[in-house]
Scaffold this active site. Structure first.
Site, PDB file in Angstrom:
ATOM      1  N   TYR A 137       7.927  17.365 -86.416  1.00  0.00           N
ATOM      2  CA  TYR A 137       6.491  17.154 -86.235  1.00  0.00           C
ATOM      3  C   TYR A 137       6.191  15.747 -85.705  1.00  0.00           C
ATOM      4  CZ  TYR A 137       4.721  21.319 -88.679  1.00  0.00           C
ATOM      5  OH  TYR A 137       4.389  22.594 -89.046  1.00  0.00           O
ATOM      6  N   LYS A 179      19.420  24.024 -92.284  1.00  0.00           N
ATOM      7  CA  LYS A 179      20.168  24.751 -91.249  1.00  0.00           C
ATOM      8  C   LYS A 179      21.404  23.900 -90.944  1.00  0.00           C
ATOM      9  CE  LYS A 179      20.496  28.179 -88.230  1.00  0.00           C
ATOM     10  NZ  LYS A 179      20.641  29.606 -88.595  1.00  0.00           N
ATOM     11  N   ASP A 212      17.492  30.840 -92.601  1.00  0.00           N
ATOM     12  CA  ASP A 212      17.306  32.257 -92.241  1.00  0.00           C
ATOM     13  C   ASP A 212      17.551  33.152 -93.456  1.00  0.00           C
ATOM     14  OD1 ASP A 212      19.932  31.345 -92.027  1.00  0.00           O
ATOM     15  OD2 ASP A 212      20.397  32.461 -90.199  1.00  0.00           O
ATOM     16  N   ASP A 236       6.703  24.760 -93.556  1.00  0.00           N
ATOM     17  CA  ASP A 236       5.485  25.334 -92.980  1.00  0.00           C
ATOM     18  C   ASP A 236       5.644  26.849 -92.863  1.00  0.00           C
ATOM     19  OD1 ASP A 236       2.992  25.472 -91.587  1.00  0.00           O
ATOM     20  OD2 ASP A 236       4.107  25.595 -89.706  1.00  0.00           O
ATOM     21  N   ASP A 240       3.947  30.183 -95.483  1.00  0.00           N
ATOM     22  CA  ASP A 240       3.094  31.306 -95.058  1.00  0.00           C
ATOM     23  C   ASP A 240       3.747  32.638 -95.449  1.00  0.00           C
ATOM     24  OD1 ASP A 240       1.294  29.512 -93.743  1.00  0.00           O
ATOM     25  OD2 ASP A 240       0.912  31.013 -92.188  1.00  0.00           O
TER      26      ASP A 240
END
Ligand code: NAD
Ligand code: IPM
Ligand code: MN
Length: 342
Positions: A137, A179, A212, A236, A240
């Site tokens: 970001y 990751k 994942d 983020d 959701d």
């Protein structure tokens, strides 16, 4: 003395959910609210999503309450045009609010409102601890005619402080999500999290999951999780996804905290919902629950926070359902139902 709160209603459904939240808060304590133009609204008025004056006012407040920013009116692919979201990122960075807490606790009244089966979600009580002021970001952004890039960077200090937040918040286990099979930032993340764990929190269980796999397990076995510790963009996306365990993105609150010398920022996880803005249909509960987090974490008013949370729970148990939860109640009706239980 009245608590001084900066309110940032922002765009879309923002003003529609902020107004009833202030009504709710006025019913339980003494607050001084000061509204500032923010996001798209501030771009229209001042040409920038976050003015210096608003940032300075936020810094001086006891807490900042934010609804949502953004909308199609300001959507652009032009790298030089101002965007509402820059206001939010500027505020988080400006106050160094590096720890974003997103509790995911489905209420029994809403077990049937989730697209996931009841037996999968019941008893889930997890916390997403999202790093909020680093990563992709905030790295350097480049755009030319023929290419674009966003740099993802983390320092040891940034990882250490968010890891501590997660270990302190955990009941018994931290799941660090990265990751590390691909990204160098993730390999540093994993190493630093292990060091902080071994040095300072050996009694908390630590596990590592690739992002994942974590996305998959969030819906297949959400009870597996206690505290999820992850970097900015993974947090983020995963939050959701996790919202659907509670029935709707319209249910999930968040708290963004710094080192204690700055006020906290409290806002729902959802956005400005332009598709339903202006219709009086927005679910105000994530905003109410964000106000509850403000009472607890920002103002040290734990009893008042619990009162708001109980009122929300009772209203839902009494049958309250906004359209996102499969019902017909509008924002006003939902507000009335919660006020009746407060
Ligand atoms: P969104 O969260 O605004 O909406 C996604 C879907 O969820 C929509 O169908 C919307 O109607 C629904 N929804 C969201 N909140 C709801 C509520 N309270 N009650 C009922 N339904 C609700 O995400 P989006 O559509 O991808 O983004 C819209 C704008 O919001 C974009 O400009 C985005 O940048 C911005 N955004 C802002 C924030 C923030 O201010 N914190 C967060 C996320 C997105
Ligand atoms: C959120 C939002 C923001 C983010 C956007 C609006 C910048 O999606 O708070 O989750 O990506 O952090
Ligand atoms: Mn988001």
């Amino acid at each position: 003395m009245a608590h001084r709160i900066i309110t940032l209603s922002g765009d879309g459904i923002g003003p529609e959910i902020m107004a009833p939240t202030l009504e709710l808060l006025r019913g339980i304590g003494e607050f001084e609210f000061e509204e500032h133009s923010f996001g798209g609204a501030a771009i229209d008025a001042y040409g920038t999503a976050l003015t210096d004056e608003t940032l300075a006012a936020c810094r001086e407040a006891d807490a900042v309450l934010l609804a949502a920013v953004g909308g199609p009116r300001w959507d652009t692919t032009d790298p030089n045009a101002p965007r509402p979201e820059q206001g939010l990122l500027g505020l988080r960075k400006g106050l160094e609010l590096y720890a974003n807490l997103r509790p995911v606790r489905p209420l029994p009244a809403l077990y049937e409102a989730s697209p996931l089966r009841r037996e999968r979600i019941e008893g889930t009580d997890l916390l997403v601890v999202r790093e909020l002021t680093g990563g992709i970001y905030f790295g350097e952004k480049i755009r030319t005619e023929t290419m674009a890039s966003d740099v993802c960077a983390y320092t040891v200090t940034e990882i250490e402080r968010i890891a501590r937040t997660a270990f302190k918040a955990a009941r018994s286990k931290v799941t660090s999500v990265d990751k590390a099979n691909v990204l160098e930032t993730s390999r540093l993340w994993r190493q630093v999290v292990m060091e902080v764990h071994g040095r300072e929190f050996p009694n908390i269980e630590l596990e590592h999951l690739l992002v994942d796999n974590a996305a998959m397990q969030l819906v297949s076995a959400p009870r597996h999780f206690d505290t999820i510790l992850t970097e900015n963009m993974f947090g983020d996306i995963l939050s959701d996804e996790a919202a659907m365990i509670t029935g709707s993105i319209g249910m999930l609150p968040s708290a963004s905290l710094g080192d204690g010398s700055v006020p906290g920022l409290f806002e729902p996880v959802h956005g400005s919902a332009p598709d339903i803005a202006g219709q009086g249909l927005a679910n105000p509960l994530a905003m109410f629950l964000s106000a509850a987090l403000m009472l607890r974490h920002g103002l040290d008013l734990a009893d008042e926070a619990s009162a708001v949370e109980s009122a929300v729970e009772s209203a839902l148990a009494g049958g309250l359902r906004t359209p996102d939860l499969g019902g017909k109640a509008g924002t006003a009706e939902a507000t009335q139902a919660v006020l009746e239980h407060l």
